[in-house]
Scaffold this motif. Structure first.
Motif, short mmCIF file in Angstrom:
data_model
loop_
_atom_site.label_atom_id
_atom_site.label_comp_id
_atom_site.label_asym_id
_atom_site.label_seq_id
_atom_site.Cartn_x
_atom_site.Cartn_y
_atom_site.Cartn_z
N ALA A 75 0.83 -1.21 0.00
CA ALA A 75 0.00 0.00 0.00
C ALA A 75 0.87 1.25 0.00
N VAL A 76 1.93 1.24 0.79
CA VAL A 76 2.82 2.40 0.82
C VAL A 76 3.55 2.55 -0.50
N GLN A 77 4.02 1.42 -1.08
CA GLN A 77 4.77 1.48 -2.34
C GLN A 77 3.91 1.99 -3.49
N SER A 78 2.64 1.62 -3.47
CA SER A 78 1.76 2.08 -4.57
C SER A 78 1.59 3.59 -4.53
N HIS A 79 1.52 4.17 -3.35
CA HIS A 79 1.41 5.62 -3.26
C HIS A 79 2.76 6.30 -3.53
N LEU A 80 3.85 5.61 -3.24
CA LEU A 80 5.17 6.15 -3.56
C LEU A 80 5.34 6.32 -5.06
N GLU A 106 12.91 2.36 -1.96
CA GLU A 106 12.04 3.12 -2.86
C GLU A 106 12.08 4.62 -2.53
N VAL A 107 12.08 4.94 -1.23
CA VAL A 107 12.11 6.35 -0.83
C VAL A 107 13.40 7.01 -1.29
N LEU A 108 14.54 6.35 -1.09
CA LEU A 108 15.82 6.93 -1.47
C LEU A 108 15.95 7.07 -2.98
N LEU A 109 15.39 6.12 -3.71
CA LEU A 109 15.44 6.22 -5.17
C LEU A 109 14.64 7.43 -5.66
N HIS A 110 13.50 7.70 -5.02
CA HIS A 110 12.69 8.85 -5.41
C HIS A 110 13.33 10.17 -4.99
N LEU A 111 14.13 10.14 -3.92
CA LEU A 111 14.80 11.36 -3.45
C LEU A 111 16.15 11.59 -4.11
N MET A 112 16.55 10.69 -5.00
CA MET A 112 17.91 10.73 -5.54
C MET A 112 18.19 12.02 -6.31
N ASN A 113 17.21 12.57 -6.95
CA ASN A 113 17.42 13.77 -7.77
C ASN A 113 17.08 15.06 -7.02
N THR A 114 16.88 14.96 -5.72
CA THR A 114 16.55 16.15 -4.93
C THR A 114 17.81 16.65 -4.22
N SER A 115 17.73 17.88 -3.71
CA SER A 115 18.88 18.46 -3.00
C SER A 115 19.07 17.85 -1.62
N GLN A 116 18.08 17.09 -1.12
CA GLN A 116 18.16 16.52 0.23
C GLN A 116 18.87 15.19 0.27
#
Length: 446
Positions: A279-284, A314-324
């Motif tokens: 459920a969390v991954q689908s919203h990610l 999954e969270v880190l992969l989505h944040l990879m292109n951010t400044s954080q």
């Protein structure tokens, strides 16, 4: 806590007016210690009582002597605070107006200046003089130790903050005779101050330990049916207990995105079930920003990695292109090494291009953890994991072996008795000699 007759006579002999005039303060302190009183606090309470009642002390020298003897009874340093510190500060703050209504006797400027130096630990040289010489030394002309006294007051306030209010108030049970314009009619012979002191200190009433203070009243519970039965002890009708609680608290989320956020927050501390992870991954996949709205910070990443590594990846992969991402990677590389953290790093290295310094720092952290751990079983287990992890990085050309060759080779030699370490060492030698790797891989690394 009253004194015995022998203790009272011994104490009064130390502060006798003739004795105080002849001996220095240090000699008076040694004389008091030689009496071997059983309870120093009782002696201190007796001296405090004498200082509270100016009528019981004949000369200013005796008042100075009582201050010195009271201070010398107990040790005072950074760890210990003198039990009569509050009393000393109260005397320093006393005024002539307050003493008229049963308060502490007001001090002269010389007495006040000396007491301030005494409790601040600045009166060492003055203690070599007699009380009369101390009074004649013009101590009030010197700079008062204001800083030390403020620090002492702050330390006392911090200590007394632990006590309830009703324990911090009270007055002495002994009150001075009020001043009167017309003389009081008395019968019988006049009683000396020393005799009055003796009668007070040896009284059957506890004038030393007793204080007039507000009483802490505890309400008695009402009686129940039987004469000796209490309502709060043996209840029969449980309907009288109606708990009050917020009916809106802990309601289930009203929307799927709120439910995903709640599950994501729960994943910081507990392992989610497979259906909850999905459920969390689908919203990610649809909108990764909801994890930031749910309160994700770099400091909370280790909990998510240990409990739910798949979601952490999954969270880190989505944040990879951010400044954080730099902050998150810094936390990841410095967190305690485990199977889950290694799984997250391995997945990231095989999916995206991570900064080489991040990978090298993580490898150094893993090696350092293996070398410092004391549990042999856990050490062997972690060494196997690290070796398999390093082989995967080398075979997939994730790292430049030459940059970590010496450190990894030393690691393999140190744990050469472990099979995976020996296999990693052979792989390094193949790369060094240029031999082809199994499966046709080239020895040249990325």
């Amino acid at each position: 806590m009253s004194l015995s007759v022998e203790e009272t006579l011994a104490l009064l002999s130390v502060i006798d007016e003739d004795n105080v005039e002849k001996q220095t303060a240090e000699e008076l302190v040694n004389l008091l210690k030689s009496k071997n009183f059983g309870n120093p606090f009782s002696i201190g309470s007796a001296l405090a009582l004498l200082l509270e009642q100016p009528e019981l002390i004949c000369s200013p020298g005796q008042k100075i002597a009582c201050m010195i003897l009271l201070y010398s009874l107990f040790k005072s340093d950074e760890k210990h605070i003198h039990p009569f510190t509050g009393f000393f500060l109260q005397i320093l703050a006393s005024t002539p107006e307050g003493s008229k209504f049963g308060g502490l006797g007001a001090l002269t400027p010389t007495e006040r200046a000396f007491l301030g130096k005494l409790i601040a630990g600045k009166a060492t040289e003055l203690l070599k003089k007699t009380p009369s010489q101390i009074l004649a030394a013009a101590v009030e002309a010197e700079e008062p130790p204001v800083g030390e006294l403020i620090a002492l007051k702050k330390k006392l306030d911090e200590r007394q903050a632990e006590y309830p209010l009703y324990m911090k108030v009270g007055v002495s049970t002994v009150l001075p005779m009020p001043e009167s314009k017309t003389p009081l009619r008395t019968t019988g012979p006049e009683v000396s101050a020393a005799k009055i002191s003796e009668m007070l200190l040896t009284s059957q009433y506890d004038v030393l330990g007793d204080r007039i203070a507000p009483e802490f009243v505890r309400l008695a519970p009402p009686l129940y049916v039987a004469q000796d039965e209490l309502v709060w002890l043996t209840t029969q009708d449980l309907s009288v207990f109606r708990p009050l609680f917020d009916t809106c608290e802990n309601l289930p989320p009203s929307t799927p995105i709120e439910e995903a956020e709640a599950l994501f927050v729960k994943g910081f501390d507990t392992v989610l079930t497979l259906s909850q992870q999905q459920a969390v991954q689908s919203h990610l996949e649809n909108d990764y920003s909801f994890v930031l709205n749910a309160g994700l910070t770099p400091e909370k990443l280790p909990g998510l990695v240990e409990n739910n590594p798949i979601i952490a990846i999954e969270v880190l992969l989505h944040l990879m292109n951010t400044s954080q991402i730099t902050d998150y990677l810094s936390i990841l590389v410095n967190m305690e090494m485990s199977l889950h953290s290694m799984e997250v790093v391995n997945r990231l290295t095989s999916t995206v291009d991570l900064p080489p310094e991040f990978i090298h720092l993580y490898i150094s952290n893993c090696i350092s953890t293996c070398e410092t751990i004391q549990d042999k079983y856990m050490q062997n287990r972690l060494v196997r994991l690290v070796c398999v992890f390093l082989q995967s990085l080398i075979r997939n050309k994730i790292i430049n072996v030459q940059e970590v060759f010496i450190e990894v080779q030393s690691f393999c030699v140190q744990f050469s008795l472990i099979r995976e370490a020996a296999a990693l060492y052979r792989l390094l030698k193949q790369l060094e000699t240029g031999e082809p790797l199994p499966g046709g891989s080239s020895p040249n690394s990325k």
